[in-house]
Scaffold this active site. Structure first.
Site, mmCIF file in Angstrom:
data_model
loop_
_atom_site.group_PDB
_atom_site.id
_atom_site.type_symbol
_atom_site.label_atom_id
_atom_site.label_comp_id
_atom_site.label_asym_id
_atom_site.label_seq_id
_atom_site.Cartn_x
_atom_site.Cartn_y
_atom_site.Cartn_z
ATOM 1 N N ASP A 1 0.788 -1.227 0.000
ATOM 2 C CA ASP A 1 0.000 0.000 0.000
ATOM 3 C C ASP A 1 0.822 1.279 0.000
ATOM 4 O O ASP A 1 0.276 2.370 0.136
ATOM 5 C CB ASP A 1 -0.965 0.002 1.196
ATOM 6 C CG ASP A 1 -0.256 -0.380 2.494
ATOM 7 O OD1 ASP A 1 0.986 -0.407 2.510
ATOM 8 O OD2 ASP A 1 -0.948 -0.657 3.483
ATOM 9 N N ASN B 1 -4.490 -3.424 -4.353
ATOM 10 C CA ASN B 1 -4.446 -4.309 -5.510
ATOM 11 C C ASN B 1 -5.101 -3.682 -6.729
ATOM 12 O O ASN B 1 -4.602 -3.791 -7.846
ATOM 13 C CB ASN B 1 -5.149 -5.631 -5.195
ATOM 14 C CG ASN B 1 -4.306 -6.495 -4.282
ATOM 15 O OD1 ASN B 1 -3.090 -6.439 -4.333
ATOM 16 N ND2 ASN B 1 -4.945 -7.285 -3.455
#
Ligand code: SF4
Length: 749
Positions: A12, A112
């Site tokens: 992230d 993602n």
């Protein structure tokens, strides 16, 4: 060789990397490298370097699949995107017609999918479902929401100018959250102090000025201790406190309940060391307590986060150079919060958000009360920072899916999110999934969650899409990510998925942009640039930072002040002040304390285990245990063991460590075996190795205000596994019968 600027979304952090476009045009042949390869400048880790081989993996799903066997059996048929979307839209429409729009729940992992340009929430808000969940409920999104309760935005640490860095359990390393690791090292090189609070003697603890080996889960108690010292010794910024805070005297009275000998008992750290650290933080000048995935995941999480907010505020470190800066929105780029259209979701539907009655902190019920202040200060009512401001409670969503309580949820979409293994109480989540009339997974692989779906739709990867990133709405710093190659087969971005459904369900007017690139161009129109020219010209684009903006606007809270005591929380039925809840009573059947959720360098969340080069470095899930504790339970290095909690059991390999405290076990997060074929009864090893099956979500283990689980300090025992049959036996079979309500909750009354 043509190079593109891309943002790695292997985790992230989104490192800016360079990607060489291969002559083959295949993603597996892309070469990924750091923008700047100098030590402490190279923002890239092994997951980024090896990402192309993961995306080029032969087992990647590259055509839409429709389930033709029983759930989990592993029998699929290829189907076209159009046919899949037609059927999904029809079935979803039927479910909504019978059960209402709230019968759709969605779970995504934004790291993602990168940006979906607000498309998921836009679709849901227009359809009328508030039931969006994500891993950010236990990772940064929840922290952002709690920060908003105190001063209206989630501040961003100014590492380049700070004088002191405080890591509460967070342990950025060369190959894990690499840019943070590099930023800390650079700050230390120029003289910044480092304070590390971690039960382990971690890599950062080794390099720290002070290391406080606190008990897992005791962050809130430690913060009370720091405040006791800072208030007693008057080390805070009196002018700021007087002009800009609300509830200081009440807070002071609460802090009086925490003399250092009590804090020492709660945290396991000597009073002198607690005082020394508090003085270092308060006396250093502008300092930072960066986000930590540790405090996010505790039964006292809300109080601990509020106390960290209190520390940065009363010490005068808020919105100043070297402190923690309230960015607000970029003035000239349309943000995702705006694209999400939260204003389109009626108050009636917002009130149906699952979990908002018991645990409102990050739901519409609490956050909508900040809409007016947000508009006043930031110019927009619905800032969805780190996408965590308007979430349903995950456990409540799974109970509604499993037991129709308080109403049925019958359709579940999971996008880049291995839901089964990503939240507490995997037993409940599986039962919830098996009760669904429609499950759609947008995925790269047949993950344990996707194996239970009706459709698996092939998603694209970060090397295969154009994107704009703004730290998930946290900052006003925008960075472009350029598409390097076309996605393989029929892989598509999530924007296409949502627009495809919208076009079939009467929502086409709200999705006028045909492609992801059209949306990106729209978002940049105030800069009079399209995405292609923006990406060619800018590595990043941001507003000139303005400090102490609150002097002009006030804070984005109901009072306009930093709310050390919260009337908003009081109105919702909670203690207006931060507080401490003692651990559940000691149970001699579970003598160890376990922390979980910690990642290995090689993997992020449940991903990456299919990449041979990474897996070779870490073939098995490792439990960390001290030599003394291992000897006590008869374990040697590399022996297989099971960790047992009242919730379940998980199989792990023992790794004997000198950096762990006695009595504490570390359980790795997110393990399954992608190489194992479907249909073996364990969902490719998830029911043997996934930590989610030992993590409870009963009332004692949930934070009260947020309803998120306690992952740091769960009571457990360790048993050596010697019998091969026992080793192979999954703890719970995937084909669950229609178990009675609460059967997955061993603590249910
Ligand atoms: S730290 Fe590694 S996985 Fe995370 S964004 Fe950077 S290169 Fe990718």
């Amino acid at each position: 060789m043509t190079e593109k600027k891309a943002l790695c979304s292997g985790c992230d952090i989104y490192c800016q990397v360079l990607a060489e476009v291969p002559a083959s045009g295949k993603v597996g042949d892309v070469r990924v490298k750091a923008v700047d390869s100098r030590p402490l400048m190279a923002n890239i880790c092994m997951k980024g370097v090896h990402a192309p081989s993961g995306f080029g993996h032969p087992k990647r799903v590259t055509r839409p699949l429709r389930r033709v066997g029983a759930r989990g059996e592993g029998r699929w048929a290829e189907v076209s995107w159009d046919a899949a979307l037609d059927e999904i839209a029809n079935r979803l429409s039927d479910i909504v017609a019978v059960h209402g729009s709230e019968a759709l729940a969605v779970s995504t992992s934004q790291w993602n999918t990168q940006t979906d340009n607000g498309a998921a929430r836009r679709f849901m808000n227009l359809l009328g479902s508030p039931n969006w969940i994500s891993g950010v409920a236990i990772c940064a999104g929840n922290t952002a929401a709690v920060n908003r309760l105190v001063y209206g935005w989630y501040p961003y640490p100014d590492f380049p100018k700070t004088n002191c860095i405080v890591l509460f359990g967070h342990n950025p390393k060369k190959h894990s959250w690499t840019p943070i690791y590099n930023a800390i090292r650079r700050a230390q090189e120029r003289g910044a102090k480092l304070i590390v609070l971690d039960p382990r003697r971690s890599e950062n603890a080794e390099l720290a000025d002070l290391w406080l080996p606190l008990r897992p889960g005791s962050d809130a108690a430690m913060c009370f201790g720091w405040l006791k010292v800072i208030l007693d010794e008057e080390l805070y910024d009196k002018a700021f406190v007087q002009r800009w805070t609300k509830g200081f005297e009440a807070l002071k009275a609460r802090v009086e309940e925490f003399p250092l000998d009590r804090v020492a008992r709660l945290t396991g750290v000597a009073p002198e060391l607690i005082a020394q650290a508090a003085r270092m933080y308060a006396a250093s000048g502008p300092s930072v307590i960066p986000w930590t995935p540790i405090t996010d995941q505790q039964r006292n999480s809300t109080s601990a986060i509020r106390l960290m907010c209190t520390l940065r505020a009363i010490c005068g470190y808020l919105d100043v150079p070297g402190g923690e800066v309230l960015h607000g929105f970029h003035r000239d780029i349309i943000h995702e919060s705006e694209l999400e259209m939260h204003e389109a979701l009626s108050a009636t539907q917002q009130a149906k958000q699952l979990g908002c009655e018991a645990h409102p902190a990050f739901t519409y019920r609490a956050m909508a009360r900040l809409s007016g202040p947000a508009k006043r200060v930031w110019g927009y009512e619905w800032p969805n920072l780190i996408t965590g401001s308007y979430m349903a409670n995950p456990s409540a969503v799974f109970r509604a899916m499993a037991d129709s309580d308080p109403y049925p949820v019958r359709a579940f979409f999971t996008l880049g999110n291995n839901t089964l293994m990503s939240f507490a109480n995997m037993q409940l989540i599986q039962r919830a999934l098996l009760k669904q009339d429609l499950i759609v997974a947008v995925e790269h692989f047949r993950t344990p969650t996707a194996q239970l779906a009706d459709f698996i739709l092939p998603g694209d990867a970060w090397l295969e899409r154009n994107a704009l990133a703004d730290g998930f709405g946290w900052t006003s710093i925008y960075r472009p990510s350029q598409k390097v190659v076309e996605p393989p087969g029929e892989c598509r971005g999530v924007y296409d998925f949502w627009r495809g459904l919208a076009m079939r369900m009467g929502l086409s007017e709200a999705f006028p942009w045909e492609t992801n690139e059209d949306v990106l161009d729209y978002r940049l129109q105030r800069l009079k640039q399209d995405f292609a020219s923006f990406a060619a010209e800018h590595a990043y684009h941001m507003n000139k930072l303005e400090y102490r903006k609150y002097e002009r606007t006030g804070f984005a809270t109901p009072s306009g002040l930093v709310e050390l005591s919260s009337e908003l929380l009081e109105e919702l039925g909670f203690d207006p002040l931060p507080y401490w809840r003692d651990d559940p009573p000691h149970d001699p059947a579970f003598p160890f304390s376990m922390f979980m959720g910690v990642r290995d360098d090689e993997f992020f969340q449940t991903g990456h285990r299919h990449i041979a080069s990474l897996r070779a470095r870490k073939p098995d899930p490792l439990m960390f245990i001290t030599v003394r504790d291992a000897a006590a339970v008869g374990l040697g290095e590399g022996d297989w063991a099971q960790v047992v909690t009242r919730q379940g059991r998980v199989k792990l390999k023992a790794s004997l460590r000198a950096d762990m405290p006695d009595g504490v076990i570390r359980v790795p997060h997110g393990w399954w075996l992608p190489e194992r074929e479907e249909g073996d009864g364990t969902l490719s090893g998830a029911w043997e190795y996934a930590d989610a099956q030992i993590c409870p979500d009963d009332r004692e283990h949930l934070d009260r205000e947020q309803g998120i689980p306690h992952l740091k300090g769960i009571a457990c025992r360790v048993e050596r596994l010697t019998d091969a049959a026992t080793v192979k036996q999954p703890s719970t079979p995937y084909v669950a019968s229609s178990a009675s309500a609460g059967a997955d909750d061993p603590h249910a009354a």
